[in-house]
Design a protein around this motif. Structure first.
Motif, short mmCIF file in Angstrom:
data_model
loop_
_atom_site.label_atom_id
_atom_site.label_comp_id
_atom_site.label_asym_id
_atom_site.label_seq_id
_atom_site.Cartn_x
_atom_site.Cartn_y
_atom_site.Cartn_z
N GLN A 24 0.84 -1.19 0.00
CA GLN A 24 0.00 0.00 0.00
C GLN A 24 0.88 1.24 0.00
O GLN A 24 2.03 1.22 0.46
CB GLN A 24 -0.90 0.04 1.24
CG GLN A 24 -2.07 -0.92 1.18
CD GLN A 24 -3.09 -0.49 0.16
OE1 GLN A 24 -3.70 0.56 0.28
NE2 GLN A 24 -3.27 -1.31 -0.86
N ARG A 26 0.54 5.69 0.67
CA ARG A 26 -0.28 6.79 1.15
C ARG A 26 0.55 8.05 1.15
O ARG A 26 1.72 8.04 1.55
CB ARG A 26 -0.78 6.51 2.57
CG ARG A 26 -1.56 7.67 3.13
CD ARG A 26 -2.82 7.40 3.88
NE ARG A 26 -3.59 6.26 3.45
CZ ARG A 26 -4.19 5.43 4.30
NH1 ARG A 26 -4.08 5.60 5.59
NH2 ARG A 26 -4.91 4.43 3.86
N SER A 55 -2.79 -2.51 7.30
CA SER A 55 -3.95 -1.68 7.65
C SER A 55 -3.75 -0.98 8.99
O SER A 55 -4.04 0.22 9.12
CB SER A 55 -5.22 -2.53 7.68
OG SER A 55 -5.48 -3.07 6.41
N VAL A 56 -3.24 -1.70 9.97
CA VAL A 56 -3.01 -1.10 11.29
C VAL A 56 -1.92 -0.04 11.20
O VAL A 56 -2.06 1.05 11.77
CB VAL A 56 -2.65 -2.18 12.34
CG1 VAL A 56 -2.18 -1.54 13.64
CG2 VAL A 56 -3.84 -3.10 12.60
N LEU A 58 -0.99 1.79 8.57
CA LEU A 58 -1.50 2.97 7.86
C LEU A 58 -2.51 3.74 8.69
O LEU A 58 -2.48 4.97 8.73
CB LEU A 58 -2.13 2.55 6.53
CG LEU A 58 -1.15 2.23 5.42
CD1 LEU A 58 -1.87 1.70 4.19
CD2 LEU A 58 -0.31 3.44 5.05
N GLU A 59 -3.41 3.04 9.36
CA GLU A 59 -4.41 3.71 10.19
C GLU A 59 -3.75 4.47 11.34
O GLU A 59 -4.09 5.63 11.61
CB GLU A 59 -5.40 2.68 10.75
CG GLU A 59 -6.50 3.29 11.57
CD GLU A 59 -7.46 2.22 12.07
OE1 GLU A 59 -7.75 2.23 13.28
OE2 GLU A 59 -7.92 1.40 11.25
N THR A 60 -2.77 3.85 11.98
CA THR A 60 -2.06 4.49 13.10
C THR A 60 -1.33 5.75 12.63
O THR A 60 -1.45 6.82 13.24
CB THR A 60 -1.07 3.50 13.74
OG1 THR A 60 -1.79 2.34 14.18
CG2 THR A 60 -0.34 4.13 14.91
N THR A 62 -1.83 7.52 9.90
CA THR A 62 -2.77 8.53 9.41
C THR A 62 -3.38 9.30 10.56
O THR A 62 -3.49 10.53 10.51
CB THR A 62 -3.88 7.86 8.56
OG1 THR A 62 -3.26 7.21 7.44
CG2 THR A 62 -4.89 8.87 8.06
N GLU A 63 -3.76 8.61 11.63
CA GLU A 63 -4.32 9.29 12.81
C GLU A 63 -3.32 10.27 13.40
O GLU A 63 -3.67 11.40 13.74
CB GLU A 63 -4.75 8.27 13.86
CG GLU A 63 -6.01 7.52 13.50
CD GLU A 63 -6.34 6.43 14.51
OE1 GLU A 63 -5.63 6.28 15.53
OE2 GLU A 63 -7.34 5.72 14.28
N GLU A 66 -2.81 13.27 10.94
CA GLU A 66 -3.96 14.18 10.92
C GLU A 66 -4.11 14.94 12.22
O GLU A 66 -4.58 16.08 12.23
CB GLU A 66 -5.23 13.40 10.59
CG GLU A 66 -5.26 12.96 9.14
CD GLU A 66 -6.46 12.09 8.79
OE1 GLU A 66 -7.24 11.71 9.70
OE2 GLU A 66 -6.62 11.78 7.59
N ALA A 83 3.84 2.39 15.09
CA ALA A 83 2.77 1.83 14.27
C ALA A 83 3.02 0.34 14.01
O ALA A 83 2.09 -0.47 14.05
CB ALA A 83 2.64 2.59 12.95
#
Length: 189
Positions: A24, A26, A55-56, A58-60, A62-63, A66, A83
């Motif tokens: 992935q 981003r 997924s974990v 990227l989500e971590t 990204t949070e 942001e 992460a």
């Protein structure tokens, strides 16, 4: 319009019945984050560990980005490692929930944040790899964490033997393998 051109090729690998690689990308502002994971131990009809780990991660990230972009960009190595450790806890949770079903559930992961100023920040565990191409020469940046790599590092086998050794794919570290995996971090130009 994106500033990057990205591509990935995956291979089912040696003696595997299903594809367990997951890649992935981003963008974080003007910077590109790439992550590749090679899973192990998945079963048909159940989530693949590589997908979960990526997924974990990227989500971590990204949070964090942001919530505080400046803090994230001040020390990306620290947050990449955090992460990856979060993804390790999630994979460990699957194993704790059902050891029989998720035995061997793991992922080798390499991720890298490429910044506009020519600096990269990397996190790595397992036997996925990051190379740098300079002057038509590839240089491996990551260190494989496999039984065969241990033999190579101890001088018990040479580099030629390493590439054909039966333990070159037996990872000794990675997400889901150890409670506290060794995460190699690095930055460079």
């Amino acid at each position: 319009m994106s500033k990057y051109i990205c591509g990935a090729v995956v291979d089912i690998g040696v003696e595997r019945e299903s594809q367990e690689d997951y890649v992935q990308y981003r963008e974080f502002g003007d910077n590109l984050f790439c992550v590749v994971a090679d899973g192990a131990g998945s079963q048909k009809g159940f989530p693949q560990p590589a997908v979960i780990a990526v997924s974990v991660i990227l989500e971590t990230l990204t949070e964090i980005y942001e919530e505080n972009e400046e803090l994230f960009l001040q020390n990306p190595e620290f947050f990449i490692k955090r992460a990856m450790l979060s993804a390790n806890r999630v994979l460990g949770g699957f194993k704790m929930g059902n050891e029989e079903r998720y035995y061997g559930y793991a992922a080798s992961v390499t991720c890298c944040l490429f910044c506009q100023d020519g600096i990269f920040y990397m996190g790595h565990t397992g036997n996925t790899r990051l190379y740098i191409l300079r002057n038509s020469a590839l240089t491996q940046i990551t260190r494989d964490q496999t039984k065969a790599a241990e033999l190579l590092n101890e001088g018990k086998i040479d580099l030629e033997t390493y590439h054909v050794h039966p333990d070159r794919l037996v990872i000794t570290d990675g997400l889901g393998i150890l409670l506290k995996p060794h995460i190699q971090t690095l930055h460079g130009k």
